[in-house]
Design an enzyme around this catalytic site. Structure first.
Site, PDB file in Angstrom:
ATOM      1  CB  SER A 180       3.222 -11.489  37.332  1.00 47.74           C
ATOM      2  OG  SER A 180       3.910 -11.563  36.111  1.00 47.74           O
ATOM      3  CG  HIS A 208       1.195  -9.524  40.902  1.00 51.66           C
ATOM      4  ND1 HIS A 208       0.205 -10.476  40.854  1.00 51.66           N
ATOM      5  CD2 HIS A 208       1.588  -9.324  39.622  1.00 51.66           C
ATOM      6  CE1 HIS A 208       0.028 -10.848  39.606  1.00 51.66           C
ATOM      7  NE2 HIS A 208       0.850 -10.164  38.832  1.00 51.66           N
ATOM      8  CE  LYS A 243      -2.655  -9.770  38.165  1.00 49.12           C
ATOM      9  NZ  LYS A 243      -3.325  -9.088  37.039  1.00 49.12           N
TER      10      LYS A 243
HETATM   11  N1  PMP Z   1       0.833  -6.243  35.045  1.00 48.14           N
HETATM   12  C1  PMP Z   1       1.118  -7.372  35.726  1.00 48.14           C
HETATM   13  C2  PMP Z   1       2.399  -7.442  36.493  1.00 48.14           C
HETATM   14  C3  PMP Z   1       0.213  -8.446  35.695  1.00 48.14           C
HETATM   15  O1  PMP Z   1       0.502  -9.575  36.342  1.00 48.14           O
HETATM   16  C4  PMP Z   1      -0.979  -8.309  34.966  1.00 48.14           C
HETATM   17  C5  PMP Z   1      -2.021  -9.408  34.954  1.00 48.14           C
HETATM   18  N2  PMP Z   1      -1.598 -10.664  34.656  1.00 48.14           N
HETATM   19  C6  PMP Z   1      -1.218  -7.136  34.262  1.00 48.14           C
HETATM   20  C7  PMP Z   1      -0.302  -6.119  34.336  1.00 48.14           C
HETATM   21  C8  PMP Z   1      -2.443  -6.973  33.419  1.00 48.14           C
HETATM   22  O2  PMP Z   1      -3.535  -6.674  34.196  1.00 48.14           O
HETATM   23  P1  PMP Z   1      -5.009  -7.034  33.680  1.00 48.14           P
HETATM   24  O3  PMP Z   1      -5.210  -8.472  33.989  1.00 48.14           O
HETATM   25  O4  PMP Z   1      -5.883  -6.125  34.465  1.00 48.14           O
HETATM   26  O5  PMP Z   1      -5.037  -6.732  32.212  1.00 48.14           O
END
Ligand code: PMP
Length: 397
Positions: A180, A208, A243
């Site tokens: 991320s 992502h 996303k």
């Molecule tokens: N996994 C990854 C790789 C992320 O980037 C994110 C969000 N930043 C999440 C999990 C968490 O997802 P959510 O925003 O739906 O809680």
């Protein structure tokens, strides 16, 4: 120490280190234009990779979904599981090539819930060092032994698998498919092969990857599908809906047995109110738009290629990323903040990412691209980036 004294000391320390964070308040989500303090900015900071947060079909579906109830009114296992949730789960299973899927209210909950359901005391979780915080927290909370390996280093993973193998319990390997904060893809084919050789279960977080990449047969399924891997190699696939899908929430997809198991044992699924029906309807519409409008993915790819071509010509410090996440590693926290402020003054919003979100010394601008960006907006960002880097360097001199 009083509570207030403790709070003040910790906050002061954060400020002194240049790490203090606070949310900025926007009137509406970036489209990608966004108003901030009376000015219009172009956001290169959201995860709305396909522009679906503003797609008329997605918004209309959310509005229609609200007619089913503003909230689900209870957890899924009480009375909070509606037909629209079931349809969304069927659709997610279809587009990921899995037998079944289970919707969670957030990706954080999906990761923590799944890890804690699948492994515990006596087992081992093996994680990439740069895994998302929600996977790290799940590994901490589940009670299993936690081993980490150097970022995307199969030899380091193998050493940890050898350690885990002798321990007698089960081993789960958890990785992000697309990282991320770096935008690079995990070497999933090699990781899956190691998991097969050491009898470890592979869980891939496609937060992502889902919606933006996949295989010819499963173009939305994510980075594991793009690497030619299916349910046999990646039995636990997690994806998010906040996303590329432009909504909120998440899912785990896999065998029917895996999903039946999570319904019994994933506490963040069991003990929380079901996803609001409007959100489930919006997510379902978003996945349908992904299927019906492949040109959005093509546009995203063109935007990524344009950004990288132009950034390379300007000799900007690009990372090895083929995804929508394009970090510029500047290293120093103060410099990152200064460049982000310069960019904002020039009308562009980018993420300024500092420790503890990323390792010390690797502060970066996190630029995210979307199918919703025009070529002119991308060219404008690059010109502003070159100017901002120059003007911050001059001040430092
Ligand atoms: N996994 C990854 C790789 C992320 O980037 C994110 C969000 N930043 C999440 C999990 C968490 O997802 P959510 O925003 O739906 O809680």
């Amino acid at each position: 120490m009083t509570l207030s004294a403790m709070l003040r000391a910790r906050l002061d320390e954060r400020r002194a280190r240049g790490l203090y964070r606070e949310p900025r308040t926007f009137a509406a989500a970036p489209m990608p234009q966004v108003q901030l303090a009376g000015r219009e900015l172009i956001a290169f900071s959201s995860n709305d990779y396909l522009g679906l947060a503003r797609h008329p079909r997605v918004i209309a579906a959310q509005q229609a979904g609200a007619a089913l109830g503003a909230g689900a009114t209870a957890s899924h296992l009480v009375n909070g599981h509606l037909q629209v949730h079931a349809e969304l789960e069927r659709k997610l299973a279809e587009v990921t090539g899995r037998e079944a899927a289970l919707v969670f209210s957030s990706g954080y909950m999906a990761n923590v819930g799944t890890l804690c359901a699948l492994v515990g005391r006596g087992d081992t979780v093996v994680s990439d060092k740069l895994n998302h915080a929600s996977l790290i927290d799940g590994a901490r909370l589940c009670g299993a032994a936690s081993l980490r390996f150097g970022h995307s280093d199969p030899a380091a993973l193998e050493r940890q698998l050898q350690r885990a193998h002798g321990s007698g319990g089960n081993t789960l390997v958890a990785v992000d498919g697309v990282y991320s904060m770096d935008g690079d893809c995990a070497p999933l084919a090699q990781i899956a092969d190691l998991c097969r050789r050491y009898d470890a279960w592979l869980m891939v977080d496609e937060a992502h990857g889902f919606g933006g990449m996949g295989s010819n047969e499963l173009p939305l399924a994510g980075s594991a599908a793009a690497a030619g891997l299916g349910q046999a190699e990646v039995p636990v696939l997690m994806g998010t809906l906040g996303k590329a899908a432009g909504n909120a929430g998440a899912f785990v997809a896999g065998s029917r047995e895996l999903i039946d198991f999570l319904v019994q044992f994933a506490r963040p699924y069991i003990y929380t109110t079901g996803m609001p029906p409007a959100v489930a309807a919006g997510c379902l519409a978003a996945v349908e738009v992904m299927q019906d409008e492949p040109q959005l993915r093509a546009q995203l790819q063109r935007n990524i290629a344009l950004f990288r071509r132009r950034a390379a010509a300007l000799a900007l410090p690009l990372a090895e990323s083929a995804s929508a996440i394009q970090p510029l590693l500047l290293g120093d926290e103060q410099r990152v903040m200064a460049v982000a402020a310069e960019l904002q003054a020039r009308g562009f919003l980018v993420g300024a990412i500092r420790p503890p979100t990323v390792p010390a010394g690797t502060a970066r601008l996190r630029i995210t691209l979307s199918a919703a960006h025009s070529e002119g907006q991308i060219e404008g960002l690059l010109a502003a980036l070159a100017e901002s880097l120059r003007s911050v360097a001059e001040v430092a001199r």
